[in-house]
Write a protein that holds these residues in place. Structure first.
Motif, short mmCIF file in Angstrom:
data_model
loop_
_atom_site.label_atom_id
_atom_site.label_comp_id
_atom_site.label_asym_id
_atom_site.label_seq_id
_atom_site.Cartn_x
_atom_site.Cartn_y
_atom_site.Cartn_z
N LYS A 153 0.83 -1.21 0.00
CA LYS A 153 0.00 0.00 0.00
C LYS A 153 0.86 1.26 0.00
O LYS A 153 0.40 2.33 -0.41
CB LYS A 153 -0.93 0.00 1.22
CG LYS A 153 -1.99 -1.10 1.18
CD LYS A 153 -2.85 -1.06 2.44
CE LYS A 153 -3.95 -2.13 2.40
NZ LYS A 153 -5.00 -1.79 1.41
N ILE A 154 2.08 1.16 0.53
CA ILE A 154 3.02 2.28 0.50
C ILE A 154 4.38 1.74 0.04
O ILE A 154 4.59 0.52 0.02
CB ILE A 154 3.17 2.97 1.87
CG1 ILE A 154 3.64 1.96 2.93
CG2 ILE A 154 1.86 3.62 2.29
CD1 ILE A 154 3.94 2.60 4.28
N GLN A 155 5.29 2.63 -0.30
CA GLN A 155 6.62 2.25 -0.77
C GLN A 155 7.68 2.77 0.20
O GLN A 155 7.53 3.84 0.79
CB GLN A 155 6.88 2.81 -2.18
CG GLN A 155 5.89 2.34 -3.22
CD GLN A 155 5.91 0.84 -3.42
OE1 GLN A 155 6.98 0.22 -3.49
NE2 GLN A 155 4.73 0.24 -3.51
N ALA A 156 8.76 2.00 0.35
CA ALA A 156 9.87 2.42 1.19
C ALA A 156 10.72 3.46 0.46
O ALA A 156 10.70 3.56 -0.78
CB ALA A 156 10.73 1.22 1.56
N ASP A 157 11.47 4.26 1.24
CA ASP A 157 12.41 5.21 0.63
C ASP A 157 13.55 4.46 -0.05
O ASP A 157 14.01 4.84 -1.13
CB ASP A 157 12.97 6.15 1.70
CG ASP A 157 11.89 7.00 2.35
OD1 ASP A 157 10.87 7.26 1.69
OD2 ASP A 157 12.07 7.40 3.52
N HIS A 158 14.04 3.40 0.63
CA HIS A 158 15.13 2.60 0.10
C HIS A 158 14.90 1.14 0.50
O HIS A 158 14.17 0.86 1.45
CB HIS A 158 16.49 3.06 0.64
CG HIS A 158 16.80 4.50 0.36
ND1 HIS A 158 17.16 4.96 -0.88
CD2 HIS A 158 16.80 5.58 1.19
CE1 HIS A 158 17.36 6.26 -0.83
NE2 HIS A 158 17.15 6.67 0.42
N GLY A 159 15.55 0.24 -0.21
CA GLY A 159 15.47 -1.17 0.14
C GLY A 159 14.54 -1.96 -0.76
O GLY A 159 13.91 -1.42 -1.68
N VAL A 160 14.46 -3.24 -0.47
CA VAL A 160 13.73 -4.18 -1.34
C VAL A 160 12.73 -4.99 -0.52
O VAL A 160 13.05 -5.46 0.57
CB VAL A 160 14.72 -5.14 -2.03
CG1 VAL A 160 13.98 -6.18 -2.86
CG2 VAL A 160 15.71 -4.37 -2.89
N VAL A 161 11.53 -5.13 -1.06
CA VAL A 161 10.54 -6.07 -0.53
C VAL A 161 10.44 -7.21 -1.53
O VAL A 161 9.88 -7.05 -2.62
CB VAL A 161 9.16 -5.41 -0.33
CG1 VAL A 161 8.15 -6.44 0.20
CG2 VAL A 161 9.25 -4.22 0.60
N GLY A 162 11.02 -8.35 -1.18
CA GLY A 162 11.07 -9.48 -2.10
C GLY A 162 9.92 -10.43 -1.92
O GLY A 162 9.76 -11.03 -0.86
N ARG A 163 9.07 -10.52 -2.93
CA ARG A 163 7.96 -11.47 -2.91
C ARG A 163 7.72 -11.96 -4.33
O ARG A 163 7.88 -11.19 -5.28
CB ARG A 163 6.69 -10.85 -2.32
CG ARG A 163 6.24 -9.60 -2.99
CD ARG A 163 4.86 -9.15 -2.50
NE ARG A 163 4.88 -8.12 -1.51
CZ ARG A 163 4.96 -6.81 -1.76
NH1 ARG A 163 5.07 -6.41 -3.01
NH2 ARG A 163 4.93 -5.93 -0.80
N SER A 164 7.33 -13.21 -4.48
CA SER A 164 7.08 -13.75 -5.81
C SER A 164 5.79 -13.17 -6.39
O SER A 164 4.92 -12.71 -5.65
CB SER A 164 6.97 -15.28 -5.75
OG SER A 164 5.83 -15.66 -5.01
N GLU A 165 5.68 -13.20 -7.71
CA GLU A 165 4.48 -12.65 -8.36
C GLU A 165 3.23 -13.43 -7.98
O GLU A 165 2.13 -12.89 -7.96
CB GLU A 165 4.66 -12.66 -9.87
CG GLU A 165 5.71 -11.67 -10.37
CD GLU A 165 5.78 -11.63 -11.88
OE1 GLU A 165 4.94 -12.31 -12.52
OE2 GLU A 165 6.66 -10.93 -12.42
N SER A 166 3.39 -14.72 -7.66
CA SER A 166 2.23 -15.55 -7.36
C SER A 166 1.82 -15.46 -5.88
O SER A 166 0.79 -16.02 -5.49
CB SER A 166 2.53 -17.01 -7.70
OG SER A 166 3.64 -17.48 -6.95
N LEU A 167 2.61 -14.75 -5.06
CA LEU A 167 2.31 -14.67 -3.63
C LEU A 167 1.04 -13.86 -3.41
O LEU A 167 0.91 -12.73 -3.88
CB LEU A 167 3.47 -14.02 -2.88
CG LEU A 167 3.30 -13.94 -1.35
CD1 LEU A 167 3.41 -15.32 -0.72
CD2 LEU A 167 4.34 -13.00 -0.75
N ARG A 168 0.09 -14.44 -2.68
CA ARG A 168 -1.16 -13.75 -2.37
C ARG A 168 -1.12 -13.25 -0.92
O ARG A 168 -0.85 -14.02 0.01
CB ARG A 168 -2.36 -14.67 -2.57
CG ARG A 168 -2.60 -15.08 -4.00
CD ARG A 168 -3.93 -15.80 -4.18
NE ARG A 168 -4.00 -17.01 -3.38
CZ ARG A 168 -3.56 -18.20 -3.76
NH1 ARG A 168 -2.99 -18.35 -4.95
NH2 ARG A 168 -3.68 -19.26 -2.97
N LEU A 169 -1.40 -11.96 -0.75
CA LEU A 169 -1.42 -11.32 0.57
C LEU A 169 -2.80 -10.76 0.83
O LEU A 169 -3.46 -10.24 -0.07
CB LEU A 169 -0.41 -10.18 0.63
CG LEU A 169 1.07 -10.52 0.70
CD1 LEU A 169 1.90 -9.42 0.09
CD2 LEU A 169 1.48 -10.73 2.14
#
Length: 643
Positions: free
Chosen positions: A52-68
């Motif tokens: 819902k929001i984006q970090a200033d720096h860094g990576v959020v690693g999740r696969s395309e098929s991951l459902r949240l």
């Protein structure tokens, strides 16, 4: 298998650093409890994970098929839809397509081209199977899809929103304060549901009983850094205390070295001629490091300002009855005597009449019949979270002190900034508008305003919602030491057990039972009662069966009185009698063992040992306490059965 990886995440809002190169890995099937101070950024972190929001720096690693899926803290207002429609909204793509398709079908539209387009879209996203999934989730959560969402209570709305989060079968379920506004029965249900859930769960909660029941790992967000602690909440507290002690030692040594270098740099001309340039650069780096150190916020330190003592008798209720027309009674023939210093919890499901009884006692509504007599010298204060209003545009200062620079606390005055610091508000936060605060910080504002008043009879309706654990524990301590009288409505079982001396249990149909002790005492009594009733029912069935057999075999001249002797209650079996005789000795040995372990843990050098040794001791204590509970429960069940 790793499902989610957060790597070197940084996020700031103005001067507030919420994430500082934070890292986290979530494995499949984990249940992570996210803890931290109010305003530390826990809800922000969940929003970041949810995308819902984006970090200033860094990576959020999740696969395309991951459902949240995300169950947010606040229940949305103004939803005028059926329960089924709200649940279907959980699939953002399919919901509008299905809604349009149903509207065309129900209106018998002849726009067959549009219907065909919509059907292809539904089939492309496996929409017909989704409809079946909606039915399954509604059934699983015991929801009526035809009911209107706006007509439901807060607890049932939370359940509908949980269904909306579950309907697309997420791999990771995000829950922000899921127990808020739920009664104890619903919280226990949610505990079991989360335990049985196949996916991973990341949740924020300040309910310690709920945390201990379901968390497999505690994840703390503190000054922008994420740290993980395996084990239960108590283990987290123990480990956190050791880490803070180590941090204090390291900071002290660093500051001593920095002070020495500052003395060196200020030495005379002779020293400056031989000054090492590398050492100068190292000093500049140390100065920068010290300036960037984020100091841990202190603990809350507020206290209750108590008024003059009330009379010994605070409240006497006689034959109280109340109910609304054409509805089941909420209070039936209730009698009680409340004395000074009593601390009473009102326990029961939502809608059973707890708040109604409080309003009757406070004189806000009139009883159908009966009498309520208040004692002398009463100064009553009512904390009702649902009615407390905060102007979002006003500052914290104005809200608490009404524009004054001093607050009066009993017979002493205190500067407003100093007073608000006891509730963990910095001068900058004190000047900030209410709308900039988190939910927990707003609750602290309400408590700060409450404790500027003097009282000897305090009525609190759900005071614990959204409070961080440090503030919650301080509130517990203050209420435990409070010498006045307390009526408390709360669904936090741990909080009730730590604060109250007795309980009023609402059993439905207007029946209210007085019980000595808190929630756990009443629950254990219920458990024993259910065991006894079950065993008694089995015994009666066995005796009835034996009685019928004896009656069938006895001659016609045998009197019924003789049969009565044959159906008298049996004595304990040899095995049960042997167990009953041994239980007191077993209990005594366990109590002695627990006392010995507690003495070892209380030793000043206990935590100087390795973590393996300390954890073995702590685990041994937990195991012994569980064994003791089982033994005492069994002894009580046999004892009551004999009676």
């Amino acid at each position: 298998m790793s499902q989610l990886i957060l790597e070197n995440l940084s996020l700031s809002y103005g001067n507030s650093v919420l994430l500082d190169r934070a890292n986290l890995v979530v494995e499949s099937g984990e249940r992570l409890c996210l803890v931290g101070r109010n305003g530390a950024g826990k809800s922000t972190l969940l929003n970041l994970i949810a995308g819902k929001i984006q970090a200033d720096h860094g990576v959020v690693g999740r696969s395309e098929s991951l459902r949240l899926s995300f169950l947010e803290q606040q229940v949305p207002q103004g939803i005028d839809l059926s329960v089924r429609a709200v649940v279907e909204q959980g699939h953002e793509i399919l919901y509008p397509v299905l809604t349009q398709w149903h509207a065309l079908i129900e209106s018998h539209s002849e726009d067959y081209d549009q219907i065909d387009v919509l059907q292809r879209q539904i089939e492309a996203h496996d929409g017909w199977r989704f409809e079946q999934q909606v039915d399954r989730v509604l059934s699983q959560l015991q929801l009526d899809g035809n009911r209107s969402f706006k007509d439901l209570s807060g607890g049932w709305r939370r359940r509908v929103l949980l269904a909306r989060a579950l309907v697309k079968q997420p791999h990771i379920l995000l829950l922000d304060e899921p127990t808020n506004h739920l009664d104890v029965e619903a919280i226990v249900w949610l505990e079991q549901f989360v335990k049985d859930y196949d996916g991973s769960v990341i949740f924020i909660s300040h309910d310690r009983s709920f945390i201990d029941a379901i968390a497999t790992r505690i994840v703390e967000l503190d000054r922008g850094v994420i740290r993980s602690f395996q084990g239960d909440y108590q283990h987290y507290l123990d480990q956190k205390e050791m880490l803070l002690e180590q941090e204090a030692v390291q900071n002290r040594l660093f500051d001593q070295r920095l002070a020495q270098e500052e003395v060196w740099i200020r030495q005379g001309i002779k020293a400056r001629r031989t000054r090492n340039e590398g050492r100068v650069r190292a000093l500049e780096a140390m100065r920068l490091q010290r300036s960037q150190r984020r100091v841990r916020q202190g603990s809350a330190g507020f206290s209750i300002s108590q008024a003059e003592r009330s009379g010994k008798s605070v409240l006497e209720v006689t034959n109280l009855n109340f109910g609304y027309p054409d509805a089941a009674p909420l209070v039936t023939d209730f009698n009680c005597l409340v004395e000074r210093g009593d601390k009473i919890a009102l326990i029961g499901p939502n809608g059973v009449g707890k708040t109604t009884l409080i309003k009757l006692i406070l004189g806000e509504i009139a009883a159908n019949s009966g009498e309520i007599v208040q004692g002398t010298k009463l100064q009553v204060t009512y904390f009702d979270q649902t009615q407390e209003t905060l102007d979002p545009e006003r500052s914290v200062l104005d809200t608490v002190a009404e524009g004054n620079d001093q607050v009066q606390l009993g017979d002493r005055s205190m500067h407003i900034y100093s007073y608000l610091q006891e509730f963990l508000f910095t001068p900058e936060q004190a000047r900030a508008p209410i709308k900039s605060l988190s939910g927990g910080e707003r609750n602290r504002v309400m408590l700060a305003r409450l404790f500027t008043k003097s009282f000897n009879f305090l009525v609190m309706d759900e005071p614990t919602n959204d409070l961080d654990l440090d503030t919650l524990e301080l509130l517990e301590e203050q209420l435990s030491n409070y010498t006045g009288t307390l009526l408390l409505v709360s669904h936090d079982r741990h909080f009730i057990d730590d604060v109250v001396t007795q309980s009023w249990v609402f059993e439905g149909g207007g029946k209210i039972t007085e019980w000595v002790g808190g929630y756990t005492d009443w629950q254990q009594h219920n458990l024993s009662r259910n065991v006894i009733q079950s065993k008694t029912a089995d015994a009666i069935k066995a005796d009835n069966k034996a009685g019928k057999k004896s009656h069938a075999q006895a001659p016609a001249s045998v009197p019924e009185k003789a049969l009565g002797k044959a159906t008298k209650a049996k004595k304990l079996s040899y095995k049960d009698q042997r167990e009953y005789d041994q239980l007191p000795g077993d209990i005594e040995k366990l109590e002695a063992a627990i006392a010995e372990i507690e003495a070892a843990i209380a030793a000043p050098d206990f935590y100087d040992q390795s973590s393996e040794v300390t954890m073995d001791k702590l685990n041994a204590l937990s195991a012994a306490q569980r064994q003791l509970d089982v033994k005492v429960e069994r002894w009580l069940a046999i004892e009551l059965l004999l009676e």
